[in-house]
Scaffold this motif. Structure first.
Motif, PDB file in Angstrom:
ATOM      1  N   ALA B 242      16.853  44.406  39.364  1.00  0.00           N
ATOM      2  CA  ALA B 242      16.753  43.157  40.114  1.00  0.00           C
ATOM      3  C   ALA B 242      16.411  43.445  41.559  1.00  0.00           C
ATOM      4  O   ALA B 242      16.736  44.496  42.104  1.00  0.00           O
ATOM      5  CB  ALA B 242      18.078  42.411  40.036  1.00  0.00           C
ATOM      6  N   SER B 243      15.735  42.505  42.155  1.00  0.00           N
ATOM      7  CA  SER B 243      15.382  42.631  43.553  1.00  0.00           C
ATOM      8  C   SER B 243      16.272  41.656  44.324  1.00  0.00           C
ATOM      9  O   SER B 243      16.326  40.472  44.011  1.00  0.00           O
ATOM     10  CB  SER B 243      13.906  42.285  43.692  1.00  0.00           C
ATOM     11  N   VAL B 244      17.004  42.166  45.284  1.00  0.00           N
ATOM     12  CA  VAL B 244      17.900  41.299  46.054  1.00  0.00           C
ATOM     13  C   VAL B 244      17.585  41.444  47.540  1.00  0.00           C
ATOM     14  O   VAL B 244      16.742  42.262  47.921  1.00  0.00           O
ATOM     15  CB  VAL B 244      19.391  41.642  45.796  1.00  0.00           C
ATOM     16  N   ASN B 245      18.310  40.668  48.341  1.00  0.00           N
ATOM     17  CA  ASN B 245      18.173  40.835  49.781  1.00  0.00           C
ATOM     18  C   ASN B 245      16.720  40.611  50.222  1.00  0.00           C
ATOM     19  O   ASN B 245      16.140  41.435  50.920  1.00  0.00           O
ATOM     20  CB  ASN B 245      18.675  42.232  50.164  1.00  0.00           C
ATOM     21  N   GLN B 246      16.135  39.500  49.803  1.00  0.00           N
ATOM     22  CA  GLN B 246      14.721  39.163  50.056  1.00  0.00           C
ATOM     23  C   GLN B 246      13.769  40.289  49.655  1.00  0.00           C
ATOM     24  O   GLN B 246      12.856  40.644  50.396  1.00  0.00           O
ATOM     25  CB  GLN B 246      14.488  38.819  51.535  1.00  0.00           C
ATOM     26  N   GLY B 247      14.042  40.890  48.512  1.00  0.00           N
ATOM     27  CA  GLY B 247      13.127  41.898  48.002  1.00  0.00           C
ATOM     28  C   GLY B 247      13.225  43.245  48.686  1.00  0.00           C
ATOM     29  O   GLY B 247      12.456  44.147  48.407  1.00  0.00           O
ATOM     30  N   LYS B 248      14.186  43.376  49.631  1.00  0.00           N
ATOM     31  CA  LYS B 248      14.271  44.655  50.351  1.00  0.00           C
ATOM     32  C   LYS B 248      15.000  45.710  49.527  1.00  0.00           C
ATOM     33  O   LYS B 248      14.792  46.899  49.733  1.00  0.00           O
ATOM     34  CB  LYS B 248      14.999  44.449  51.686  1.00  0.00           C
ATOM     35  N   THR B 249      15.883  45.273  48.671  1.00  0.00           N
ATOM     36  CA  THR B 249      16.679  46.229  47.908  1.00  0.00           C
ATOM     37  C   THR B 249      16.557  45.942  46.420  1.00  0.00           C
ATOM     38  O   THR B 249      16.582  44.779  46.016  1.00  0.00           O
ATOM     39  CB  THR B 249      18.169  46.127  48.313  1.00  0.00           C
ATOM     40  N   CYS B 250      16.420  46.992  45.677  1.00  0.00           N
ATOM     41  CA  CYS B 250      16.453  46.839  44.232  1.00  0.00           C
ATOM     42  C   CYS B 250      17.782  47.356  43.718  1.00  0.00           C
ATOM     43  O   CYS B 250      18.390  48.229  44.315  1.00  0.00           O
ATOM     44  CB  CYS B 250      15.319  47.628  43.573  1.00  0.00           C
ATOM     45  N   ILE B 251      18.223  46.803  42.621  1.00  0.00           N
ATOM     46  CA  ILE B 251      19.513  47.216  42.099  1.00  0.00           C
ATOM     47  C   ILE B 251      19.494  47.167  40.583  1.00  0.00           C
ATOM     48  O   ILE B 251      18.834  46.315  39.988  1.00  0.00           O
ATOM     49  CB  ILE B 251      20.633  46.312  42.683  1.00  0.00           C
ATOM     50  N   CYS B 252      20.162  48.114  39.975  1.00  0.00           N
ATOM     51  CA  CYS B 252      20.257  48.125  38.521  1.00  0.00           C
ATOM     52  C   CYS B 252      21.355  47.179  38.080  1.00  0.00           C
ATOM     53  O   CYS B 252      22.509  47.327  38.497  1.00  0.00           O
ATOM     54  CB  CYS B 252      20.622  49.522  38.021  1.00  0.00           C
ATOM     55  N   VAL B 253      21.011  46.231  37.285  1.00  0.00           N
ATOM     56  CA  VAL B 253      22.033  45.320  36.764  1.00  0.00           C
ATOM     57  C   VAL B 253      22.148  45.564  35.266  1.00  0.00           C
ATOM     58  O   VAL B 253      21.183  45.353  34.532  1.00  0.00           O
ATOM     59  CB  VAL B 253      21.650  43.848  37.019  1.00  0.00           C
ATOM     60  N   PRO B 254      23.291  46.022  34.815  1.00  0.00           N
ATOM     61  CA  PRO B 254      23.438  46.261  33.380  1.00  0.00           C
ATOM     62  C   PRO B 254      23.408  44.947  32.622  1.00  0.00           C
ATOM     63  O   PRO B 254      23.982  43.951  33.089  1.00  0.00           O
ATOM     64  CB  PRO B 254      24.815  46.922  33.249  1.00  0.00           C
ATOM     65  N   GLU B 255      22.718  44.932  31.519  1.00  0.00           N
ATOM     66  CA  GLU B 255      22.745  43.736  30.683  1.00  0.00           C
ATOM     67  C   GLU B 255      23.961  43.855  29.794  1.00  0.00           C
ATOM     68  O   GLU B 255      23.909  44.357  28.677  1.00  0.00           O
ATOM     69  CB  GLU B 255      21.438  43.638  29.903  1.00  0.00           C
ATOM     70  N   LEU B 256      25.055  43.323  30.330  1.00  0.00           N
ATOM     71  CA  LEU B 256      26.362  43.595  29.737  1.00  0.00           C
ATOM     72  C   LEU B 256      26.453  43.114  28.299  1.00  0.00           C
ATOM     73  O   LEU B 256      26.962  43.818  27.431  1.00  0.00           O
ATOM     74  CB  LEU B 256      27.465  42.962  30.587  1.00  0.00           C
TER      75      LEU B 256
END
Lengths: 343, 270
Positions: B242-256
């Motif tokens: 996922a891209s957060v923080n107006q696209g400045k940071t990407c983060i792995c979000v587990p599909e729980l």
């Protein structure tokens, strides 16, 4: 304890070293005065100065003989043996990354005992007994190195295991020699040798022991910076640029040499190589830069002190090996239970 | 210093632990090594550090084959930062850092003034100067890790190889540690870091080397290679990047949901 500083300040280190040197010098002089045959301070000064200046003897000839042929060799050797065993113990503790390591970890003591017992069994001279002890001590460690070289797996573990195995082989050999030895004279001689004693050492014993000791102690002193890194383990030391094989080999050879020379002239004196380095760790910390010199000096002071007790406490001399165990074991217990430890 | 690994293959006897691994780590770039446990990350490190030498292929540091370097010469080029540990003897922080100079003092000599100054600088740089007299085993895990980094800096090697510097650190210390590592990269060090956290690779790495079963699965900048497919292939975990923080940071979000469902299915099969 979490806030305790473990870094020794250079000033404090200097004070400790100077203190140990003064203690050693004081004990040295005191040891000349003490003994069954008293030599008063005035006569002592006279005899010593008489060697340099022409002084009309006001002392008996017997005093001079006792001083130079009996007391001097004994005092010098006590200090040298103590220094050597403590240095070897400290070095082995570093090389094997184990605070419980002692100079006999690679079987040097067992080998020497076997050689000396064999020499006694064969009725060899006192000189030859010393030589046999020395040579067999070296042979034993060489065997241990050879076996561990052949062994698979972790180098340090295989060294220690080979040391235990070969050591117990030789100690079985000693038992066998005791079994077949003449119980009227050989067996007591062997038993007495195994107790460790500096009684009856001669001037030429100094010459015999001092050369291998010097050859061993000098590298131990100068390799102490690399020894520090070696305590972190082989891999880490290697990534820091230490030639692990070479340094460990040099330290083992040097420690074996000084241990063999010590055991050959004094018999089995236990505990010094374990207790004294720990005492030194309390004094100056674990950095070998300071620990090695402090161990060497403390060892000399310690053994000279114990040897004085050994020859003066009772009418009959107590073998020093028994005393070091009597003193060493409780002292070690005190060290490990005391609060405010430096470890 | 540029570290170039060329078709490195290594085996402990049966099957290859590493197979035809090639990549380049460059100065000023942080290379993150990703891969599940037992995939050959440690072996790769051991090869680069000169601890394992019966490999095929070549490893070059600044054009020099490391086979031709002594351990001392190699230590002057590549410094290793192990995971923090419990040594047999408790050295002071200062002494621990000072040991890093042994690659330069060598043989029989003592550290000189210059080396002592290096230690002071490193302690200040990593903000652990106040710990200098404390015992290495008396300080916290994060502090210990910093001490080991300081030691590597004192070693004056321009390449740093770090084995999971964030392992066993709390969340805040993990981020601080990675920021510190990134800072060193900016100063021109070549940094190779192994990590178990894909987020760290996303946030801090300039390049990613993904290893799977001893082979290179992907190599390149995180934006290009670190995809949900890669994570799935590496760890068998379903994630969404996922891209957060107006696209400045990407983060792995587990599909729980998916992960839990799969886990349950596996459990039922057993």
């Amino acid at each position: 304890m979490a806030n305790k500083t473990v870094q020794i300040q250079p000033g404090r280190y200097r004070m400790i070293i100077i203190g140990l040197l003064i203690a050693l010098a004081g004990l040295f002089v005191l040891s000349f005065l003490l003994g069954r045959y008293p030599i008063p301070p005035r006569e002592l000064c006279g005899i010593l100065l008489g060697k340099i200046f022409p002084i009309e003897p006001f002392w008996t000839e017997r005093m001079e003989i006792i001083l130079f042929n009996v007391r001097l060799p004994r005092i010098v050797l006590a200090a040298c043996v103590g220094c050597s065993l403590a240095a070897a113990g400290a070095a082995y503790q570093g090389v094997f990354q184990n605070p419980m390591a002692a100079p006999d970890i690679l079987g040097a003591t067992n080998g020497a005992a076997f050689g000396a017992a064999l020499a006694i069994l064969w009725g060899m001279s006192k000189r030859s007994i010393t030589w046999m002890g020395f040579v067999f001590s070296l042979i034993t460690v060489a065997l241990v190195l050879f076996v561990s070289y052949k062994a698979k797996g972790k180098r340090i573990l295989s060294l220690v295991l080979a040391g235990i195995m070969i050591g117990s082989l030789f100690s079985a050999g000693v038992s066998f020699i005791k079994l077949v030895a003449d119980p009227s004279d050989q067996l007591p001689a062997i038993t007495y040798w195994l107790m460790g004693s500096l009684a009856g050492v001669k001037l030429n014993d100094i010459l015999f022991a001092v050369i291998p000791m010097a050859i061993g102690l000098i590298p131990l002193y100068f390799l102490r910076h690399q020894l520090n890194v070696l305590t972190l383990g082989d891999d880490e030391a290697k990534t820091m640029g230490v030639n692990v094989k070479w340094v460990r080999g040099a330290v083992i050879v040097a420690s074996t040499l000084v241990t063999a020379a010590s055991v050959a002239v004094s018999g089995v004196i236990g505990w010094v190589g374990l207790v004294v380095p720990h005492l030194a760790r309390r004094l100056v910390g674990n950095n070998y830069r300071y620990l090695m010199p402090a161990s060497m000096l403390s060892g000399a002071v310690f053994l000279l002190l114990v040897d004085n007790v050994s020859r003066n406490l009772l009418a009959a001399e107590i073998p020093i090996g028994i005393l070091t165990a009597f003193v060493g074991a409780p002292f070690f217990i005190y060290l490990i239970t005391r609060e405010g430890e430096r470890y | 210093m540029t570290v170039e690994v060329k078709s490195l293959t290594f085996s402990y006897g049966q099957g290859n632990v590493l197979e035809d691994v090639s990549f380049t780590a460059r100065p000023g770039r942080l290379l993150a090594l990703l891969g599940p446990n037992g995939v050959g990350k440690s072996t790769l490190f051991r090869c680069i550090l000169g601890l394992a030498d019966h490999y095929s292929g070549d490893i070059f540091v600044e054009g020099e084959n490391i086979r031709s370097l002594t351990s001392r010469a190699l230590a002057q080029r590549i410094a290793y930062v192990p995971q923090y540990h419990y040594p047999s003897f408790n050295f002071s922080v200062y002494d621990m850092v000072l040991m890093g100079t042994v690659a330069w003092t060598g043989g029989f000599s003592a550290p000189k003034r210059r080396h002592l100054d290096l230690v002071d600088q490193a302690l200040q740089k990593l903000d652990i100067d106040h710990l200098r007299h404390r015992g290495y085993t008396h300080i916290s895990g994060g502090e210990r890790q910093l001490v080991l980094i300081a030691r590597a800096l004192v070693q004056e090697a321009k390449t740093l190889v770090m084995d999971e510097p964030t392992a066993n650190l709390d969340y805040g210390n993990q981020l601080k540690m990675m920021a510190q590592v990134k800072e060193l990269t900016r100063e021109g060090y070549t940094v190779i870091v192994s990590t178990h956290n894909p987020d760290h690779a996303l946030w801090f790495a300039d390049d990613i080397l993904a290893l799977s079963a001893g082979k290179v699965l992907a190599f390149g900048p995180p934006a290009q290679v670190l995809t949900s497919q890669l994570i799935s292939a590496l760890y068998g975990a379903e994630v969404h990047i996922a891209s957060v923080n107006q696209g400045k940071t990407c983060i792995c979000v587990p599909e729980l949901d998916k992960n839990i469902q799969e886990g349950e299915e596996k459990y039922e099969q057993m």
